[in-house]
Design a protein around this motif. Structure first.
Motif, mmCIF file in Angstrom:
data_model
loop_
_atom_site.group_PDB
_atom_site.id
_atom_site.type_symbol
_atom_site.label_atom_id
_atom_site.label_comp_id
_atom_site.label_asym_id
_atom_site.label_seq_id
_atom_site.Cartn_x
_atom_site.Cartn_y
_atom_site.Cartn_z
ATOM 1 N N HIS A 182 -7.092 1.801 4.084
ATOM 2 C CA HIS A 182 -6.781 0.370 4.054
ATOM 3 C C HIS A 182 -5.290 0.107 4.259
ATOM 4 C CE1 HIS A 182 -10.820 0.125 2.155
ATOM 5 N NE2 HIS A 182 -10.875 -0.901 2.976
ATOM 6 N N GLY A 183 -4.590 1.071 4.817
ATOM 7 C CA GLY A 183 -3.181 0.890 5.139
ATOM 8 C C GLY A 183 -2.278 0.719 3.937
ATOM 9 N N GLY A 184 -2.733 1.160 2.775
ATOM 10 C CA GLY A 184 -1.932 1.022 1.564
ATOM 11 C C GLY A 184 -1.864 -0.404 1.053
ATOM 12 N N ASN A 185 -2.768 -1.265 1.512
ATOM 13 C CA ASN A 185 -2.723 -2.679 1.131
ATOM 14 C C ASN A 185 -3.596 -3.040 -0.068
ATOM 15 O OD1 ASN A 185 -0.928 -3.469 3.220
ATOM 16 N ND2 ASN A 185 -2.633 -3.315 4.658
ATOM 17 N N ILE A 186 -4.523 -2.179 -0.437
ATOM 18 C CA ILE A 186 -5.407 -2.461 -1.570
ATOM 19 C C ILE A 186 -5.258 -1.321 -2.582
ATOM 20 C CG2 ILE A 186 -7.776 -2.892 -2.333
ATOM 21 C CD1 ILE A 186 -8.436 -3.634 0.601
ATOM 22 N N GLY A 211 -1.097 2.689 -5.156
ATOM 23 C CA GLY A 211 -0.790 1.277 -4.944
ATOM 24 C C GLY A 211 -0.337 0.572 -6.203
ATOM 25 N N PRO A 271 -11.139 -10.587 1.014
ATOM 26 C CA PRO A 271 -10.031 -9.736 0.550
ATOM 27 C C PRO A 271 -10.286 -9.204 -0.861
ATOM 28 C CG PRO A 271 -9.415 -12.053 0.427
ATOM 29 C CD PRO A 271 -10.770 -11.994 1.068
ATOM 30 N N ASP A 280 -8.539 -7.346 -4.377
ATOM 31 C CA ASP A 280 -7.322 -7.109 -5.148
ATOM 32 C C ASP A 280 -7.159 -5.627 -5.450
ATOM 33 O OD1 ASP A 280 -6.299 -6.812 -8.264
ATOM 34 O OD2 ASP A 280 -5.093 -8.205 -7.068
#
Length: 190
Positions: free
Chosen positions: A107-111, A145, A79, A81
């Motif tokens: 990245h689906g707005g996750n990173i 993000g 993973p 950050d």
């Protein structure tokens, strides 16, 4: 009856800095991983060659560079950050997506993705100008993000006395060295 406690890792997620260099339509990406914004050395580095990249098209830089970045990111399965890239996240104050936004969306707005550009994109005024060290030339910071202000603060806190933080320079250097080595190898007699 025995019970198992789930181990919770207290280690921070990795931070990634990526740069891509080109030799015609071939590209070499350099990926630098580190744990803390102020780190002086990389935890790991990776490179990836990609051949037959798309031609550069103004305003559609992502078509050329995004596939290379996605491939080098597969070298590290853990993973992340945040990801730092040499580009604009959004191309203007209206949110026109650039390479960084497309990476964030992939990245689906996750990173969170932080764009650190060395020059202003056209006449765009929305990037935060960050001056580091004694340089009078700014870096242009955009983000997805996290806020651009938080992103600029993180880049400002990175190690290095000069305009470009050392670990961002390292990503550029390993990509450039790989391209230079390929050129030398092509010129050697067999």
């Amino acid at each position: 009856m025995a019970t198992c406690a789930k181990r919770i890792s207290l280690d921070p997620l990795m931070l990634a800095a990526i740069d891509v260099q080109y030799d015609g339509n071939d590209a070499r990406a350099g990926l630098v991983l580190f744990r803390h914004w102020g780190d002086t050395t990389a935890t790991a580095t990776y490179t990836h060659w990609m051949t037959d990249c798309a031609n550069y098209t103004p305003g559609n830089f992502y078509l050329r560079e995004l596939p290379v970045i996605l491939e080098v990111l597969t070298k590290y399965p853990g993973p992340l950050d945040s990801i730092i890239v040499d580009c604009y996240v959004n191309l203007d104050q209206h949110g026109t997506p650039g390479l960084g936004q497309r990476l964030f969306d992939h990245h689906g707005g996750n990173i969170p993705v932080i764009g650190v550009a060395k020059s202003r994109y056209r006449d765009s005024q929305h990037a935060i100008e960050l001056r580091r060290g004694e340089s009078h030339r700014p870096l242009f910071v955009t983000a997805a993000g996290i806020s651009a202000a938080d992103a600029a603060n993180r880049i400002a806190s990175m190690h290095g006395r000069h305009r470009i933080p050392e670990l961002i320079k390292l990503a550029d250097r390993i990509a450039r060295q790989a391209v230079a080595k390929k050129r030398i190898d092509r010129c050697r007699p067999v």
